[in-house]
Scaffold this active site. Structure first.
Site, short mmCIF file in Angstrom:
data_model
loop_
_atom_site.label_atom_id
_atom_site.label_comp_id
_atom_site.label_asym_id
_atom_site.label_seq_id
_atom_site.Cartn_x
_atom_site.Cartn_y
_atom_site.Cartn_z
N ILE A 1 3.06 -1.25 4.77
CA ILE A 1 2.22 -0.11 5.35
C ILE A 1 3.43 1.07 5.15
O ILE A 1 4.54 0.93 5.71
CB ILE A 1 1.66 -0.30 6.68
N VAL B 1 7.19 -2.26 7.43
CA VAL B 1 7.03 -0.68 7.49
C VAL B 1 7.80 -0.37 6.32
O VAL B 1 9.00 -0.73 5.96
CB VAL B 1 7.60 -0.30 8.72
N LYS B 2 7.21 0.67 5.41
CA LYS B 2 7.70 1.29 4.29
C LYS B 2 8.28 2.40 4.51
O LYS B 2 7.57 3.61 5.21
CB LYS B 2 6.62 1.42 3.19
N TYR B 3 9.58 2.78 4.30
CA TYR B 3 10.30 3.85 4.57
C TYR B 3 10.76 4.44 3.07
O TYR B 3 11.24 3.53 2.23
CB TYR B 3 11.50 3.93 5.62
N THR C 1 0.86 -1.33 -0.03
CA THR C 1 -0.12 -0.02 -0.10
C THR C 1 0.83 1.27 -0.13
O THR C 1 2.11 1.07 0.22
CB THR C 1 -0.96 0.07 1.24
#
Ligand code: E4P
Length: 294
Positions: free
Chosen positions: A83, A112-114, A35
């Protein structure tokens, strides 16, 4: 239904659980989901709320994002649900980490998307030290992927790096080159980073990602439905990827770079104009769903 699964894990690139379910019914498998703020802004319920004049507060937007990923989480396999934290050009690593820790607690299979920026890499380094799974997004170069490798060393579970094929193509460059070169560069590494081909726009991109042996590929439902309608073709030995733009004009080659993965991540040239443009687009799409006062 797909009868023989490819080695590459297939993720749905979207923000609508109904769509994920439709793809799962049609293909039989969905290994994971990615996402991002633009995709969440396109979620049908969020769109409807905004269109009817009921924009969200930042808190409501976060709650809506949480509900979306909570619904998707049990639908997908072991590639998890990525996310994305909210980050503009001024967001610090500490702020990203704070958001990341919260998002990581939402579901048991979160990544976790960074962004692949200096602050994003710092956040990733701190995250893997806390045993969090990370997906480094907005990657457009081998240097950024080398920095991801160096920053996530010691991660308990594989980290993902997401090179954006379609956006490089839009820029006139052959995005598939970046995938191939990162795969080649990582052959000299310890395997702790998995390559997730992103920004996939066509069945041709999908087949090229399979042929390049990417570990994972994230694909819009529309492209997966097209792949299904064509009978799930797979690239054979003779498969040749034609790197051309929409008008049939050849895309510029991106050359391979010899990089030393043992260097500290700060030593790589990680700045890329498309990463900055991508951050700005995510910020704009996110803000468009918010109340003016929020
Ligand atoms: C997924 O992780 C990416 O955010 C997505 O593939 C970007 O795709 P786009 O370039 O089509 O927006």
């Amino acid at each position: 239904m797909l009868d023989k699964r490819p080695k590459t894990k297939i993720l749905v690139d979207g923000g609508d659980p109904e769509e994920t379910l439709r793809v799962k019914k049609l293909i039989g498998i969905v290994d994971g989901q990615t996402t991002n703020p633009s995709l969440i802004a396109k979620n049908p319920e969020i769109r409807q709320r905004v269109a009817s004049g009921h924009s969200l507060s930042a808190q409501e937007e976060k709650q809506a994002y949480r509900e979306i990923v909570e619904t998707i989480s049990p639908l997908v396999g072991d590639a998890g649900v990525s996310i994305e934290v909210f980050a503009d050009m001024d967001t610090t690593a500490e702020d990203m980490l704070r958001q990341g820790e919260e998002m990581f607690s939402w579901i048991p299979n979160a990544y976790v998307k960074y962004p692949s920026t200096r602050e994003g890499l710092r956040a990733a380094q701190m995250s893997v030290a806390k045993n969090m799974r990370v997906n480094m997004t907005l990657c457009f170069s081998q240097d950024q992927a080398a920095a991801v490798y160096a920053a996530t060393k010691g991660t308990k579970e594989p980290a993902y790096v997401s090179p954006f094929v379609g956006r490089l193509d839009d820029h006139g460059e052959n995005g598939m080159d970046v995938i191939r070169w990162i795969k080649k560069m990582y052959q000299k590494g310890d395997g702790h980073v998995h390559v997730l081909a992103a920004s996939i726009r066509s069945v041709n991109h999908l087949l090229a990602a399979f042929a390049a042996g990417t570990d994972l590929v994230t694909v819009p439902a529309k492209v997966l439905l097209e792949w299904s309608a064509k009978g799930f073709p797979m690239p054979d030995e003779a498969f040749h990827y034609k790197a051309v733009d929409g008008a049939g004009k050849p895309l510029r080659e991106i050359p391979y770079k010899e990089l030393n993965l043992d260097l500290p991540w700060q030593s790589f040239d990680i700045v890329h104009e498309l990463t900055n443009a991508g951050i700005q687009k995510f910020v704009a799409d996110y803000r468009a769903t918010l109340k003016r006062s929020a």
